[in-house]
Motif scaffolding. Structure first.
Motif, PDB file in Angstrom:
ATOM      1  N   ALA A  15      38.049  42.537  37.185  1.00 25.79           N
ATOM      2  CA  ALA A  15      39.149  42.205  38.089  1.00 25.79           C
ATOM      3  C   ALA A  15      40.048  43.415  38.304  1.00 25.79           C
ATOM      4  O   ALA A  15      40.511  43.667  39.431  1.00 25.79           O
ATOM      5  N   LEU A  16      40.304  44.171  37.241  1.00 18.80           N
ATOM      6  CA  LEU A  16      41.116  45.376  37.369  1.00 18.80           C
ATOM      7  C   LEU A  16      40.426  46.400  38.254  1.00 18.80           C
ATOM      8  O   LEU A  16      41.038  46.984  39.154  1.00 18.80           O
ATOM      9  N   ARG A  17      39.144  46.610  38.021  1.00 22.22           N
ATOM     10  CA  ARG A  17      38.388  47.557  38.838  1.00 22.22           C
ATOM     11  C   ARG A  17      38.374  47.143  40.306  1.00 22.22           C
ATOM     12  O   ARG A  17      38.415  47.983  41.201  1.00 22.22           O
ATOM     13  N   ALA A  18      38.306  45.853  40.578  1.00 24.54           N
ATOM     14  CA  ALA A  18      38.257  45.364  41.958  1.00 24.54           C
ATOM     15  C   ALA A  18      39.552  45.684  42.697  1.00 24.54           C
ATOM     16  O   ALA A  18      39.546  45.830  43.927  1.00 24.54           O
ATOM     17  N   ARG A  19      40.648  45.809  41.968  1.00 27.43           N
ATOM     18  CA  ARG A  19      41.939  46.113  42.606  1.00 27.43           C
ATOM     19  C   ARG A  19      42.116  47.601  42.896  1.00 27.43           C
ATOM     20  O   ARG A  19      43.001  47.984  43.650  1.00 27.43           O
TER      21      ARG A  19
END
Length: 81
Positions: free
Chosen positions: A57-61
């Motif tokens: 989720a962090l990488r997707a942001r």
């Protein structure tokens, strides 16, 4: 039923940091004390899959191609023997 306690003799620097933390989290000092105690005494157990989901989720942001693997590896090595 919740229990009430009274804290005495809190050092000024501890209280100041607690008050700043409460303001930053938009909580009362009392609620901040409870949140700190819960975090310390009742840590949430997470699974490897939950950790992986949080990382994804962090990488997707992050912006696409903002970081190159070579740059990340170089930054991790900087300052290391």
């Amino acid at each position: 039923m919740p229990t009430t306690i009274t804290l005495k003799g809190i050092p000024d620097d501890v209280y100041d940091r607690l008050k700043l933390s409460a303001e930053a989290n938009r909580r009362s000092v009392n609620s901040e004390v409870i949140a700190c105690l819960e975090t310390l005494l009742l840590p949430k157990k997470t699974t490897a899959l939950q950790h992986l989901a949080a990382i994804q989720a962090l990488r997707a942001r992050l912006p696409k191609d903002a970081f190159k693997h070579e740059d990340i590896d170089r930054l991790k090595r900087e300052g290391r023997p």
